[in-house]
Write a protein that holds these residues in place. Structure first.
Motif, PDB file in Angstrom:
ATOM      1  N   PHE A 191       0.880  -1.350  -0.216  1.00  0.00           N
ATOM      2  CA  PHE A 191      -0.006   0.102   0.012  1.00  0.00           C
ATOM      3  C   PHE A 191       1.016   1.302   0.122  1.00  0.00           C
ATOM      4  O   PHE A 191       1.915   1.172   0.252  1.00  0.00           O
ATOM      5  N   GLN A 192       0.224   2.334  -0.296  1.00  0.00           N
ATOM      6  CA  GLN A 192       0.863   3.560  -0.385  1.00  0.00           C
ATOM      7  C   GLN A 192       1.421   4.006   0.916  1.00  0.00           C
ATOM      8  O   GLN A 192       2.609   4.550   1.279  1.00  0.00           O
ATOM      9  N   GLN A 193       0.513   3.723   2.143  1.00  0.00           N
ATOM     10  CA  GLN A 193       0.584   4.191   3.633  1.00  0.00           C
ATOM     11  C   GLN A 193       1.356   3.025   4.146  1.00  0.00           C
ATOM     12  O   GLN A 193       1.344   2.977   5.359  1.00  0.00           O
ATOM     13  N   PHE A 194       2.038   1.983   3.580  1.00  0.00           N
ATOM     14  CA  PHE A 194       2.587   0.800   4.151  1.00  0.00           C
ATOM     15  C   PHE A 194       1.587   0.128   4.972  1.00  0.00           C
ATOM     16  O   PHE A 194       1.866  -1.197   4.860  1.00  0.00           O
ATOM     17  N   ASN A 195       0.901   0.532   5.772  1.00  0.00           N
ATOM     18  CA  ASN A 195      -0.127  -0.322   6.443  1.00  0.00           C
ATOM     19  C   ASN A 195       0.542  -1.424   7.460  1.00  0.00           C
ATOM     20  O   ASN A 195      -0.006  -2.527   7.163  1.00  0.00           O
ATOM     21  N   LEU A 196       1.702  -0.998   7.977  1.00  0.00           N
ATOM     22  CA  LEU A 196       2.380  -2.327   9.143  1.00  0.00           C
ATOM     23  C   LEU A 196       1.478  -2.120  10.246  1.00  0.00           C
ATOM     24  O   LEU A 196       0.742  -1.033  10.451  1.00  0.00           O
ATOM     25  N   PHE A 197       1.663  -3.278  10.892  1.00  0.00           N
ATOM     26  CA  PHE A 197       0.800  -3.456  12.124  1.00  0.00           C
ATOM     27  C   PHE A 197       1.583  -2.664  13.172  1.00  0.00           C
ATOM     28  O   PHE A 197       2.894  -3.287  13.594  1.00  0.00           O
ATOM     29  N   PRO A 198       1.423  -1.942  13.765  1.00  0.00           N
ATOM     30  CA  PRO A 198       2.146  -0.693  14.704  1.00  0.00           C
ATOM     31  C   PRO A 198       2.330  -1.620  16.085  1.00  0.00           C
ATOM     32  O   PRO A 198       3.385  -1.176  16.558  1.00  0.00           O
ATOM     33  N   HIS A 199       1.747  -2.458  16.421  1.00  0.00           N
ATOM     34  CA  HIS A 199       1.629  -3.040  17.676  1.00  0.00           C
ATOM     35  C   HIS A 199       2.719  -4.387  17.681  1.00  0.00           C
ATOM     36  O   HIS A 199       2.914  -5.055  18.673  1.00  0.00           O
ATOM     37  N   LEU A 200       3.054  -4.680  16.384  1.00  0.00           N
ATOM     38  CA  LEU A 200       4.051  -5.783  16.282  1.00  0.00           C
ATOM     39  C   LEU A 200       5.485  -5.674  15.684  1.00  0.00           C
ATOM     40  O   LEU A 200       5.505  -4.436  15.038  1.00  0.00           O
ATOM     41  N   SER A 201       6.117  -6.261  16.093  1.00  0.00           N
ATOM     42  CA  SER A 201       7.581  -5.967  15.656  1.00  0.00           C
ATOM     43  C   SER A 201       7.690  -6.424  14.154  1.00  0.00           C
ATOM     44  O   SER A 201       6.699  -6.850  13.640  1.00  0.00           O
ATOM     45  N   ILE A 202       8.816  -5.995  13.573  1.00  0.00           N
ATOM     46  CA  ILE A 202       8.907  -6.176  12.136  1.00  0.00           C
ATOM     47  C   ILE A 202       9.035  -7.748  11.705  1.00  0.00           C
ATOM     48  O   ILE A 202       8.100  -7.978  11.012  1.00  0.00           O
ATOM     49  N   LEU A 203       9.320  -8.466  12.745  1.00  0.00           N
ATOM     50  CA  LEU A 203       9.710  -9.706  12.308  1.00  0.00           C
ATOM     51  C   LEU A 203       8.139 -10.409  12.601  1.00  0.00           C
ATOM     52  O   LEU A 203       7.404 -11.161  11.790  1.00  0.00           O
ATOM     53  N   GLU A 204       7.240 -10.181  13.614  1.00  0.00           N
ATOM     54  CA  GLU A 204       5.983 -10.585  13.746  1.00  0.00           C
ATOM     55  C   GLU A 204       5.097  -9.978  12.710  1.00  0.00           C
ATOM     56  O   GLU A 204       4.258 -10.640  12.409  1.00  0.00           O
ATOM     57  N   ASN A 205       5.302  -8.965  12.354  1.00  0.00           N
ATOM     58  CA  ASN A 205       4.377  -8.311  11.238  1.00  0.00           C
ATOM     59  C   ASN A 205       4.631  -9.443   9.798  1.00  0.00           C
ATOM     60  O   ASN A 205       3.615  -9.680   9.134  1.00  0.00           O
ATOM     61  N   ILE A 206       5.904  -9.824   9.584  1.00  0.00           N
ATOM     62  CA  ILE A 206       6.011 -10.477   8.485  1.00  0.00           C
ATOM     63  C   ILE A 206       5.518 -12.191   8.643  1.00  0.00           C
ATOM     64  O   ILE A 206       4.905 -12.728   7.956  1.00  0.00           O
ATOM     65  N   VAL A 207       5.870 -12.554   9.890  1.00  0.00           N
ATOM     66  CA  VAL A 207       5.580 -14.048  10.011  1.00  0.00           C
ATOM     67  C   VAL A 207       4.311 -14.307  10.436  1.00  0.00           C
ATOM     68  O   VAL A 207       3.596 -15.284  10.076  1.00  0.00           O
TER      69      VAL A 207
END
Lengths: 348, 296, 336, 248
Positions: free
Chosen positions: D89-105
């Motif tokens: 997405f344009q605004q990334f929309n990562l999950f702010p409450h999860l770490s980078i690794l948790e976001n991906i996994v």
């Protein structure tokens, strides 16, 4: 889907039907024995009758009555669970089965006893009281007329509230009731001068006054607004429990009449066992006959009661006697042989 | 058959079972203890006196009338505390946002003391310590105008009982601490630029605050204010702890005299729904007025 | 130049006024302080507090078993301190919430006994330990219930939505004391004959019913604050509705609602004092019971001041703990 | 050979008479990169969002990886598609409450039921490819925009998608950060990933795009190879648009 819905309707009707038929009539007494514990409603905030000592346990005359019941029903005076109740919630607590019985400065009245009223059943009176008024000596008030247009501190949800109303109304005296939830608030309101007088049972007035800094500065007026026979109460429909309670109280009084005390009870038992001719004493102590069984208790219930709490006079002296913290002269509460009104019917 | 409909039917069914079991138990318990539901007792004489009655009342009046007196007493203490609490809250809120640092510090102490102790305890304090503690000494700053004693407050012929006064002050001071935070939040929500703007126009701080800032902060303040008012109304039931005859206290007396627990409870709940409706509608009107005046 | 002098005058007059005001306030505070100190030292009689400290803490818990509630309170306090310090080891940090939840069964076990400990009936529970038990139990039960209600109110199913809304709105319209009254006096009427629920548990039940409605609204606020793009991103990854709710919505809503939730916790701790009116002997109830003891009649100022300080201390401690948690768990808004 | 994406007469209108998508047809083959361009409000985002079911459409039909969906917006089929199509997405929309690794996994473990350790290994590999392996235990708020977008790409790749959708992936980035994301995308194209990219980056479109689709007011104005489109656009509107973005 239709089948599912109709099935549900059928099931719920079944459940409803089942539940309405499950009326039952077991006595509370059996429930108490099964539970092996008596749940006794007390005030917890009345000096001399039931209050919490510094060790956290309840003490007082009402509490000892609970213990006597527990000793009679369960053979162990310590198997009592005390439920401190406010005046307003005490009757609902009996009706809902929250407590087994009430031993909480409750006045025996017709409407409370009748099934059309509160539907209770009262055991014999354990303390004859009367409602009185306490004023400050410096106020120079000497009778109820002097309190016209004055404010009076009163505990809410009690017969006290109705009695004071009747007393003033019958003499067409206007007054202002300041209602509090419990006695220590009434005392605080009075001591701080919010009211010109406080009203409560005379025993409680005396008890409260004994704790004041200068008890002699307060006088209890001679006007007695009402008779206040205080008695334990239970659910009016439970005759078994009511009978048992009635005779436990009478046993306390009868024991005093016969000079049987906590200290000499075992001696008396031995004496009665050795002397078969002492029929009344033997029946009273359960050595002979089946008086206890007739009211759903053990035949030796009197022995259990007296050996754990002592007789009525001993209980009274322990909490209200001249050496106690709340000395109240025995007056009406003496045995009939000593000018009082306590008398026990024969144990036959 | 869609999944959604099935779920809803299951929920409805479970609820119906639960309700029918509860109601069934209730009816068994009621019939067992002889407590049939009925409201006819409401018309019998109450035979208890009241210390405060806004309308004529005597013990020979009905229970219904006594309960209505209680409701009016509740309304009386709620409305007056509502006004006093708003003044306290707005004042403290402003002091905390702008103002003398000593005053600000005091305001902060006030807020922590009030918010971190139970209201019930505060009410007892106000009544038994603050008002009754006056003993018989009459505290009279201006002769003939105001006198405060343990009997209550006399102010220009208006006489308030000490129970009412304690409840009034207790509730107002308590709710005021919460309103102060609402007001502060509202004021902070107005952009800093507005302050600079009115200063540059030569307004004084106080003048600018009331003429420029507060009107803009109102839309942010009113919803918070409404919920504080509703809380105040609910908290007024603690009147029972200081001997004031509000609806809850009179209900308590009635229950004790008649044993009509369930009926009285239903009356208590309905009177509260009525009170709530009254307050939220009032606030809705105020909200509309402020929004309209803003548009113009 | 004229403007300049006028400005100076204005500043000076403001400062003068401010100075006088400050002085007056300081004077009043000073007088009040001296008066209070005088009372505290010469008039007050603290026996009603000092003689009864164990009662305030444990109620009428059997004397030889008092170590049990004491152990529980100590374990709660030490867990709070650990949470405050914030351990750096990841496994320790992850197990903190679990440890908090575990304190509840531990507390119930220690208070009621069984499994090797002598049983203690709930009538003996009292004082601060009962206050804490009421607070913690009600909170831990109300939180999941509140989450369900909040989700229910957001639900697409009209029936679930309406029911949740009715429950939440009506619970928020009635005073707490009415709910507690219901819990103490009316619940027994709704139970089958012979079934009894202990009054402590009925109080917890009533508190749970009440608080869950407020928690539900706080969590709904949190749910509404989560941008829709979060749901889209999760849906894009193939997560189903349940997984989105579980992994994305609830954790974020809880973090956003945390300040409001901690306020509920503090409010609940204070509101347990209402049980004193309804006959439980919690912290305030102990105070009121002691005032009926002939030895301590009239000592209520001391009792109230003492109780106020205890409540204040605990609430402030809870607030500090809460602010700390908020800071650690805060979601930076800029990145959502 | 079947097309990876094939759209036939897609139409969608928000209000009556105003079309967000107006009778759009297109095809994308395996390993190809389709660049979608057009002025703002032309329907580019709406179009790309229909490809994984984030937007429903009113008429026409779509065939993604052999799964057919139409206006009925069947949720089961859409979930099937989403499991195989990634989106950035344009605004990334990562999950702010999860770490980078948790976001991906999260998705590999929960959706594809892969083992936690295996998923983490794969995630670390992807992060290393993106050049941000050192950030694995940080939270999204601690990263720059470019880094966050690379995490978002890694998150999409973790599901081993057969098609990647990019919705203006560089528009929210600071200009100096744009290239670090484009480099990643260039690499993906080289590895043969099928991609649909909504972007304004002319350079990227020229270099990587196999085809450019120009959209205006919900209509496909033209579809050409980048060479043709950027040097010799067939339509007046296309030329006007190109002029505008060059003058920026």
């Amino acid at each position: 889907m239709r089948r599912l819905i109709s099935g549900m309707i059928g099931l719920s009707m079944l459940l409803g039907g089942c539940a309405t038929t499950s009326q039952e009539n077991i006595s509370r007494l059996d429930l108490i024995k099964k539970r092996n514990e008596l749940i006794c409603g007390v005030s917890g905030k009345i000096p001399g009758f039931s209050f919490m000592g510094s060790d956290g346990s309840y003490q007082g005359l009402d509490v000892d009555i609970c213990k006597a019941f527990a000793a009679a029903f369960l053979g162990d005076a310590s198997k009592v669970q005390y439920r401190p109740l406010t005046a307003a919630e005490r009757f609902t607590a009996i009706k809902t089965g929250e407590i087994d019985l009430l031993s909480r400065n409750t006045t025996f009245t017709l409407s409370r006893d009748s099934s059309a009223g509160n539907g209770l059943s009262f055991a014999p009176v354990v303390f004859h009281d009367g409602q009185g008024l306490m004023v400050k000596r410096e106020s120079q008030i000497t009778n109820i007329k002097g309190l016209a247009n004055k404010s009076i501190c009163v505990g809410s949800g009690t017969t006290t509230e109705q009695n004071i109303n009747d007393a003033f109304e019958s003499q067409s005296l206007p007054y202002q009731p300041i209602k509090y939830q419990d006695l220590n608030q009434v005392v605080a309101g009075y001591l701080q001068g919010r009211c010109s007088a406080m009203t409560s049972d005379r025993s409680q007035l005396a008890a409260a006054r004994s704790g004041f800094k200068n008890p002699e500065d307060h006088i209890i007026l001679d006007d007695v607004l009402s008779k206040e026979p205080l008695a334990p109460a239970s659910d009016g429909r439970d005759f078994l429990l009511a009978d048992a309670m009635r005779w436990v109280i009478f046993s306390l009084i009868s024991a005093e009449e016969q000079g049987i005390t906590k200290a000499n009870i075992l001696e008396k038992v031995k004496f009665a066992t050795d002397n078969p001719q002492l029929k009344p004493l033997r029946r009273f102590l359960g050595i002979e006959g089946d008086l206890g069984e007739k009211i759903g208790l053990g035949n030796d219930f009197v022995v259990k009661v007296i050996s754990s709490t002592g007789n009525y006079g001993e209980i009274y002296n322990r909490h209200l006697g001249s050496n106690s913290e709340v000395p109240i002269p025995r007056g009406l509460n003496n045995l009939y042989t000593n000018g009082g009104v306590h008398i026990a019917p024969p144990f036959n | 058959m869609s999944k959604k409909l099935t779920y809803q039917i299951v929920v409805l069914f479970l609820l119906a079972i639960l309700l029918s079991i509860l109601i069934n138990n209730l009816s068994i318990n009621l019939s067992r203890s002889g407590l049939q539901l009925s409201f006819s007792w409401l018309l019998r004489p109450a035979s208890f006196a009241l210390a405060e009655n806004p309308l004529p009342y005597s013990p020979s009046d009905t229970y219904a009338w006594a309960l209505f007196m209680g409701w009016l007493n509740s309304l009386k203490v709620i409305l007056s505390s509502l006004i006093l609490a708003t003044f306290i809250g707005v004042f403290i809120g402003i002091v905390r946002t702008v103002g003398n640092s000593v005053l600000g510090f005091l305001a902060a102490i006030y807020i922590t003391l009030i918010r971190q102790t139970p209201l019930l305890l505060q009410l007892m304090f106000w009544y038994f310590v603050a008002f009754l503690g006056l003993k018989d000494s009459i505290f009279m700053p201006i002769k003939g105008m105001i006198s405060i004693s343990n009997k209550g407050i006399e102010f220009l012929g208006l006489s308030l009982s000490s129970e009412f006064s304690a409840l009034l002050f207790g509730l107002s001071v308590f709710t005021g601490a919460y309103i102060a935070e609402v007001v502060r939040g509202g004021i902070l929500s107005v952009s800093r630029g507005q302050w600079e703007a009115f200063r540059s126009l030569g307004f004084s701080e106080i003048n600018g605050l009331f003429k420029i800032i507060i009107p803009q902060a109102l839309p942010a303040i009113i919803p918070g204010l409404t919920s504080q008012y509703l809380n105040l109304a609910k908290n007024s039931t603690l009147a029972i702890a200081v001997g004031y005859s509000d609806i809850y206290a009179i209900n308590d007396t009635v229950i004790n005299q008649t044993g009509r627990t369930i009926e009285s409870f239903i009356i208590l709940l309905s009177s509260f729904f009525l009170l709530n409706l009254l307050i939220s509608n009032l606030m809705e009107v105020i909200n509309k007025i402020t929004l309209n005046s803003k548009k113009i | 130049m004229i403007k300049f002098t006028r400005n100076i005058k204005r500043t000076l007059s403001i400062n003068l006024f401010n100075g006088l005001l400050t002085l007056a306030i300081l004077l009043i505070i000073g007088l009040g302080f001296i008066f209070t100190l005088n009372w505290l030292i010469f008039s007050a009689n603290w026996k009603v507090v000092t003689l009864n400290l164990p009662l305030y803490a444990f109620g009428s818990f059997p004397v030889d078993q008092r170590w049990r509630p004491a152990l529980w309170i100590i374990s709660l306090l030490s867990l709070s301190v650990i949470t405050l310090i914030g351990p750096n080891r990841k496994w320790l940090r992850k197990s903190l919430p679990l440890a908090w939840i575990a304190t509840l069964p531990l507390g119930i076990y220690l208070l009621s006994g069984g499994l090797g400990l002598p049983m203690v009936m709930s009538r003996h529970w009292g004082g601060l330990s009962l206050t804490i038990l009421l607070t913690e139990c009600s909170l831990l039960f109300a939180l999941p219930l509140g989450i369900f209600l909040a989700l229910g109110r957001q639900s697409e199913l009209p029936l679930v939505k309406t029911l949740s809304s009715i429950y939440i709105d009506s619970m928020r319209a009635v005073p707490l004391i009415a709910v507690l009254f219901f819990g103490q006096l009316l619940i027994p009427l709704f139970l089958p004959i012979g079934v009894e629920i202990d009054r402590v548990w009925r109080a917890i039940f009533a508190f749970t019913l009440f608080v869950s409605a407020y928690i539900a609204e706080d969590i709904r606020g949190g749910l509404q604050a989560i941008p829709n793009t979060q749901i889209e991103a999760a849906a894009t990854l193939g997560l189903n509705q349940f997984q989105i709710t579980h992994f994305i919505l609830i954790p974020q809503a809880l973090r956003i609602a945390l300040p409001a939730l901690t306020n509920q916790a503090i409010g609940l701790f204070q509101n347990t004092s209402l049980m004193a009116i309804l006959g439980l002997i919690e912290l305030l109830g102990i105070g009121r019971s002691l005032l009926a003891n002939p030895e301590f009649i009239g000592r209520y100022i001391e009792v109230y001041i003492w109780l106020a300080s205890v409540y204040w201390l605990f609430c402030t401690f809870m607030a500090v703990l809460a602010r700390h948690l908020e800071k650690r768990l805060a979601i930076q808004k800029t990145n959502i | 050979m079947e097309h990876i994406v094939s759209a036939k007469n897609l139409s969608k209108s928000y209000t009556k008479g105003l079309y967000a998508l107006d009778n759009i047809s297109l095809q994308v083959d395996e390993g190809k990169v389709l660049v979608v361009m057009g002025p703002s409000g032309s329907g580019k985002s709406t179009l790309i969002r229909t490809f994984n079911g984030l937007e429903a459409f009113d008429a026409g039909e779509l065939n993604i990886l052999g799964i057919r969906i139409d206006a009925s917006h069947d949720e089961r089929r859409i979930r099937q598609i989403r499991k195989r199509v990634g989106m950035v997405f344009q605004q990334f929309n990562l999950f702010p409450h999860l770490s980078i690794l948790e976001n991906i996994v999260l998705a590999p473990v929960q959706v594809q039921k892969r083992l936690q350790t295996e998923a983490e290994e794969h995630a670390m590999y992807l992060l290393a490819q993106m050049g941000i392996a050192t950030h694995a235990n940080k939270y999204p708020s601690q990263l720059s925009g470019g880094e966050q977008q690379r995490v978002a790409i890694a998150r999409a790749l973790a599901l081993k998608p057969e098609l990647l959708l990019f919705d203006e992936p560089t528009s929210a980035l600071d200009p100096e950060r744009v290239n670090e994301v484009l480099d990643v995308m260039r690499n993906l194209a080289k590895q043969g990933m099928t991609m649909i990219v909504v972007t304004h980056e002319v350079g990227f479109a020229k270099e990587v795009g196999d085809q450019v689709l120009f959209l205006d007011s919900g209509k496909v104005i033209e579809t050409s190879t980048p060479n043709v489109f950027f040097s010799n656009a067939r339509h007046e509107r296309s030329r006007k648009f190109l002029n505008q973005i060059e003058n920026k």
